[in-house]
Scaffold this active site. Sequence first.
Site, PDB file in Angstrom:
ATOM      1  N   GLU A 183      45.461  73.283  24.670  1.00 16.12           N
ATOM      2  CA  GLU A 183      46.555  72.065  24.762  1.00 16.12           C
ATOM      3  C   GLU A 183      47.623  72.764  24.470  1.00 16.12           C
ATOM      4  O   GLU A 183      48.710  72.065  24.169  1.00 16.12           O
ATOM      5  CB  GLU A 183      46.257  70.997  23.631  1.00 16.12           C
ATOM      6  N   HIS A 186      47.895  67.275  16.929  1.00 20.56           N
ATOM      7  CA  HIS A 186      47.095  66.424  18.013  1.00 20.56           C
ATOM      8  C   HIS A 186      45.669  66.192  17.287  1.00 20.56           C
ATOM      9  O   HIS A 186      45.136  67.333  16.989  1.00 20.56           O
ATOM     10  CB  HIS A 186      46.808  67.112  19.381  1.00 20.56           C
ATOM     11  N   HIS A 191      41.891  63.759  16.608  1.00 14.22           N
ATOM     12  CA  HIS A 191      40.849  62.946  17.157  1.00 14.22           C
ATOM     13  C   HIS A 191      40.585  61.836  16.125  1.00 14.22           C
ATOM     14  O   HIS A 191      39.264  61.547  15.835  1.00 14.22           O
ATOM     15  CB  HIS A 191      39.560  63.553  17.629  1.00 14.22           C
ATOM     16  N   HIS A 240      41.389  59.608  24.258  1.00 17.56           N
ATOM     17  CA  HIS A 240      41.229  60.828  23.949  1.00 17.56           C
ATOM     18  C   HIS A 240      41.531  61.120  22.270  1.00 17.56           C
ATOM     19  O   HIS A 240      40.642  61.376  21.482  1.00 17.56           O
ATOM     20  CB  HIS A 240      42.381  61.756  24.649  1.00 17.56           C
TER      21      HIS A 240
HETATM   22 ZN   LIG Z   1      41.858  66.411  21.966  1.00 21.53          ZN
END
Ligand SMILES: [Zn+2]
Length: 218
Positions: A79, A98, A100, A162
């Site tokens: 990413e 980022h 989850h 996501h």
């Molecule tokens: Zn991810």
Amino acid sequence: MSHYDSIRREVLDSSRWLAEHGYLGQLSSGGNISVRVPGEKIVAITPSGKSYFLLELNDICVIDFDHKFIEGSLSPSIEAGMHIGVYKNRPDVNAVIHTHQPFASALAIINKPIPALFDEITVEIGHEVDIIPYAFSGSSELVNNVSGQLGNACHCYLIQNHGALCLGTDMQRAMKNAELLENVAKIYYHALATGEEIKRLPPAAIDYFADMRKLRFK
Ligand SMILES: [Zn+2]
């Protein structure tokens, strides 16, 4: 010793705290974290495919905005393009997380942006936690979707199907925003589950906090 060691340490320490507190995987390596090197078109970013608990300083990658590899013993996160896209489009942002994280991710799969609900969240994160449309992890389409959604000057977003994207003027603020986002996502999730009407902040309060943000993050 490397010129980038202190900034790599910041990435390493933050990723461990986030992993320990359930924002990333513990045995898996979900999510990714980066910091902009001040004054340069360079970032320090977590690598791909290694548990955060096993990461060492030398594993943290240093790359430039053209993805040219500068330092690190592993490949950068898939990413990385998304992170670089944020730095290119948001000069106010110097750290990108980022995750989850569970409650924000729950809202990301029911496609529910988070409106302005609380004073502190609206000051720190902004007037809305918007949805970034889905695209494959690591794809140029996801980079484009993220880059196209950053114009509202907010510091958190939900990536559809996501997870979450949390930004900060520095890493401490980005981490605080990740925590604030998870708190408000959890409260909003439970409030939605009651089926009762959700009361939003009045428009005058949103305008007041928007002015406060302009002063704080100009
Ligand atoms: Zn991810």
